[in-house]
Motif scaffolding. Structure first.
Motif, PDB file in Angstrom:
ATOM      1  N   CYS A  26       0.856  -1.196   0.000  1.00  0.00           N
ATOM      2  CA  CYS A  26       0.000   0.000   0.000  1.00  0.00           C
ATOM      3  C   CYS A  26       0.889   1.242   0.000  1.00  0.00           C
ATOM      4  CB  CYS A  26      -0.889   0.003   1.246  1.00  0.00           C
ATOM      5  SG  CYS A  26      -1.814   1.543   1.440  1.00  0.00           S
ATOM      6  N   TRP A  28       0.101   4.130   0.867  1.00  0.00           N
ATOM      7  CA  TRP A  28      -0.233   4.970   2.023  1.00  0.00           C
ATOM      8  C   TRP A  28       0.282   4.296   3.299  1.00  0.00           C
ATOM      9  CZ3 TRP A  28      -1.232   9.662   3.496  1.00  0.00           C
ATOM     10  CH2 TRP A  28      -1.863   9.903   4.717  1.00  0.00           C
ATOM     11  N   ASN A  29      -0.279   3.169   3.606  1.00  0.00           N
ATOM     12  CA  ASN A  29       0.188   2.302   4.703  1.00  0.00           C
ATOM     13  C   ASN A  29       0.308   3.011   6.044  1.00  0.00           C
ATOM     14  OD1 ASN A  29       0.766  -0.365   5.275  1.00  0.00           O
ATOM     15  ND2 ASN A  29       2.967  -0.013   5.345  1.00  0.00           N
ATOM     16  N   ARG A  30      -0.597   3.939   6.328  1.00  0.00           N
ATOM     17  CA  ARG A  30      -0.523   4.662   7.595  1.00  0.00           C
ATOM     18  C   ARG A  30      -1.796   4.545   8.434  1.00  0.00           C
ATOM     19  NH1 ARG A  30       1.980  10.064   5.044  1.00  0.00           N
ATOM     20  NH2 ARG A  30       2.137   8.734   3.231  1.00  0.00           N
ATOM     21  N   CYS A  31      -2.840   3.923   7.924  1.00  0.00           N
ATOM     22  CA  CYS A  31      -4.093   3.866   8.693  1.00  0.00           C
ATOM     23  C   CYS A  31      -3.832   3.141  10.017  1.00  0.00           C
ATOM     24  CB  CYS A  31      -5.167   3.135   7.898  1.00  0.00           C
ATOM     25  SG  CYS A  31      -5.523   3.902   6.308  1.00  0.00           S
ATOM     26  N   PHE A  33      -5.649   1.523  12.039  1.00  0.00           N
ATOM     27  CA  PHE A  33      -6.351   0.264  12.316  1.00  0.00           C
ATOM     28  C   PHE A  33      -5.878  -0.865  11.413  1.00  0.00           C
ATOM     29  CE2 PHE A  33      -8.468   2.718   9.114  1.00  0.00           C
ATOM     30  CZ  PHE A  33      -8.713   1.796   8.124  1.00  0.00           C
ATOM     31  N   CYS A  34      -4.983  -0.570  10.466  1.00  0.00           N
ATOM     32  CA  CYS A  34      -4.715  -1.550   9.415  1.00  0.00           C
ATOM     33  C   CYS A  34      -3.403  -2.305   9.657  1.00  0.00           C
ATOM     34  CB  CYS A  34      -4.710  -0.853   8.056  1.00  0.00           C
ATOM     35  SG  CYS A  34      -4.255  -1.922   6.679  1.00  0.00           S
ATOM     36  N   ILE A  36      -2.012  -4.292   7.568  1.00  0.00           N
ATOM     37  CA  ILE A  36      -2.036  -5.614   6.938  1.00  0.00           C
ATOM     38  C   ILE A  36      -0.750  -5.902   6.176  1.00  0.00           C
ATOM     39  CG2 ILE A  36      -3.296  -4.710   4.890  1.00  0.00           C
ATOM     40  CD1 ILE A  36      -4.144  -8.079   6.117  1.00  0.00           C
ATOM     41  N   TYR A  37      -0.226  -4.885   5.490  1.00  0.00           N
ATOM     42  CA  TYR A  37       0.967  -5.138   4.671  1.00  0.00           C
ATOM     43  C   TYR A  37       2.236  -5.187   5.523  1.00  0.00           C
ATOM     44  CZ  TYR A  37      -2.250  -4.771   0.872  1.00  0.00           C
ATOM     45  OH  TYR A  37      -3.317  -5.010   0.038  1.00  0.00           O
ATOM     46  N   ALA A  75      -2.917  -2.982  -2.760  1.00  0.00           N
ATOM     47  CA  ALA A  75      -3.904  -2.121  -2.114  1.00  0.00           C
ATOM     48  C   ALA A  75      -4.487  -1.019  -2.995  1.00  0.00           C
ATOM     49  CB  ALA A  75      -3.279  -1.473  -0.881  1.00  0.00           C
ATOM     50  N   ARG A 107      -7.776   3.697  -3.473  1.00  0.00           N
ATOM     51  CA  ARG A 107      -7.954   4.696  -2.415  1.00  0.00           C
ATOM     52  C   ARG A 107      -8.716   5.886  -2.992  1.00  0.00           C
ATOM     53  NH1 ARG A 107      -5.594   5.626   2.056  1.00  0.00           N
ATOM     54  NH2 ARG A 107      -4.992   7.755   1.562  1.00  0.00           N
ATOM     55  N   GLU A 135     -14.397   3.421   5.013  1.00  0.00           N
ATOM     56  CA  GLU A 135     -14.252   3.149   6.458  1.00  0.00           C
ATOM     57  C   GLU A 135     -15.155   4.047   7.290  1.00  0.00           C
ATOM     58  OE1 GLU A 135     -12.603   0.705   5.901  1.00  0.00           O
ATOM     59  OE2 GLU A 135     -10.717   1.055   4.849  1.00  0.00           O
ATOM     60  N   LYS A 147      -6.585   8.101   7.997  1.00  0.00           N
ATOM     61  CA  LYS A 147      -7.020   7.451   6.750  1.00  0.00           C
ATOM     62  C   LYS A 147      -6.491   8.185   5.513  1.00  0.00           C
ATOM     63  CE  LYS A 147      -9.076   4.616   4.148  1.00  0.00           C
ATOM     64  NZ  LYS A 147      -8.594   3.268   3.961  1.00  0.00           N
TER      65      LYS A 147
HETATM   66  S1  SF4 Z   1      -6.559   0.454   5.162  1.00  0.00           S
HETATM   67 FE1  SF4 Z   1      -6.073   0.460   2.969  1.00  0.00          FE
HETATM   68  S2  SF4 Z   1      -5.215   2.502   2.630  1.00  0.00           S
HETATM   69 FE2  SF4 Z   1      -5.125   2.166   4.824  1.00  0.00          FE
HETATM   70  S3  SF4 Z   1      -3.073   1.329   5.202  1.00  0.00           S
HETATM   71 FE3  SF4 Z   1      -4.474  -0.408   4.942  1.00  0.00          FE
HETATM   72  S4  SF4 Z   1      -4.358  -0.958   2.794  1.00  0.00           S
HETATM   73 FE4  SF4 Z   1      -3.499   1.116   2.995  1.00  0.00          FE
END
Ligand code: SF4
Length: 297
Positions: A26, A28-31, A33-34, A36-37, A75, A107, A135, A147
């Motif tokens: 991703c 962005w990769n800063r959310c 709550f995420c 995942i990567y 992403a 996004r 979200e 986000k």
């Molecule tokens: S929620 Fe989506 S946009 Fe935000 S960090 Fe995770 S993959 Fe990236």
């Protein structure tokens, strides 16, 4: 021929799709709550056009033209220039002529940066639908969770996408405002969905990974997690706040406590009835139900 690269995740609705990796991770990769990567140790990097085209050929060599649907990951392929995507989509459609639907994650910030002409060219080249993590439509929640978008941008990007001819799925995350911002979370999200009228609103419940930045905020008291019953009330209030449109509203993730589905213009009252019937059950039954539903699948 070398092995094509694999995606980290895909939406549940793409379980039977041909999966094509256009970009890694991703951008962005800063959310909060995420992550995942990060959990899958996949930092963001772009792939060359040649690599992606060769993967498409390799997938055809492995499976033949057996797929009806395809999904582009990871992403946010819409971060890439329009001409890159047009070339990938055109090659994909030529190589797999039986494809009836091609979709991608995107996004809102990337969609908003594309011109109307870019989005139409991408759609014309073969992208039928984008899955976008809205979200929340609340600016306060979007800021809290980093986000990287806003209510105004979600409305702008969503409307542009719909006008381009692509189908739009907006994902809503129950519980993302915690116990403090939940009303604004629901109100702002209903506003965005009513303005944009995406083709699909897809609901899942926030699950907080123990190593996520959001878990740190829980430890410091900055974020107070929503209760199970609170997420059901959020769901009810969101449905109640939606104005009639053909939008398909679906709780299509197994971690939802209540699974309601339907078109808002036909099925809103039935969905509200289902949620209210659950909330009218004796408290012990509701608690038992909350314990039985897994947080993450
Ligand atoms: S929620 Fe989506 S946009 Fe935000 S960090 Fe995770 S993959 Fe990236």
């Amino acid at each position: 021929m070398r092995e094509p690269e694999h995606l980290v995740i895909r939406p549940p609705s793409e379980a039977r799709s041909l999966l094509v990796r256009v970009v890694r991770g991703c951008n962005w990769n800063r959310c909060n709550f995420c992550g995942i990567y990060d959990f899958f140790d996949t930092p963001f990097s772009e792939r060359s056009l040649d690599e992606v085209l060769q993967d498409i050929d390799a997938l055809h060599g492995m499976y033949g033209d057996i797929f009806r649907t395809a999904f582009l990951g990871d992403a946010n392929p819409l971060h890439l220039p329009a001409d890159f995507l047009v070339t990938v989509l055109s090659h994909l459609r030529r190589t797999f002529p039986k494809l009836e639907r091609v979709t991608s994650y995107a996004r809102a910030s990337s969609l908003a940066k594309k011109t109307a002409e870019d989005l139409k060219a991408i759609h014309d080249a073969g992208l039928d639908r984008v899955h976008v993590g809205m979200e929340s439509g609340s600016d306060a929640v979007l800021r809290l969770q980093k986000k990287g978008t806003s209510q105004a941008q979600l409305i702008d990007a969503g409307k542009k996408t719909v006008v381009s001819g692509m189908e739009l799925s907006y994902y809503f995350l129950l519980g993302l405002g915690g116990q403090t911002l939940w009303e604004d979370h629901v109100r702002g999200s209903a506003l965005v969905l009513n303005e944009v009228k995406p083709h699909f609103a897809r609901v899942r419940r926030l699950w907080i990974h123990p190593m996520s930045r959001l878990m740190d905020k829980i430890r410091t008291g900055e974020f107070v997690e929503q209760t199970p019953e609170g997420t059901v009330i959020e769901l009810r209030d969101l449905v109640a706040g939606l104005t009639p449109s053909p939008m398909v509203f679906t709780c299509d993730h197994a971690n939802n406590y209540i699974q309601v589905h339907g078109r808002i213009d036909h099925d809103k009252d039935a969905m509200l009835g289902e949620i209210d019937a659950f909330l009218a059950l004796p408290e012990a039954r509701r608690r038992e139900h909350y314990r039985a539903v897994p947080s993450v699948i």
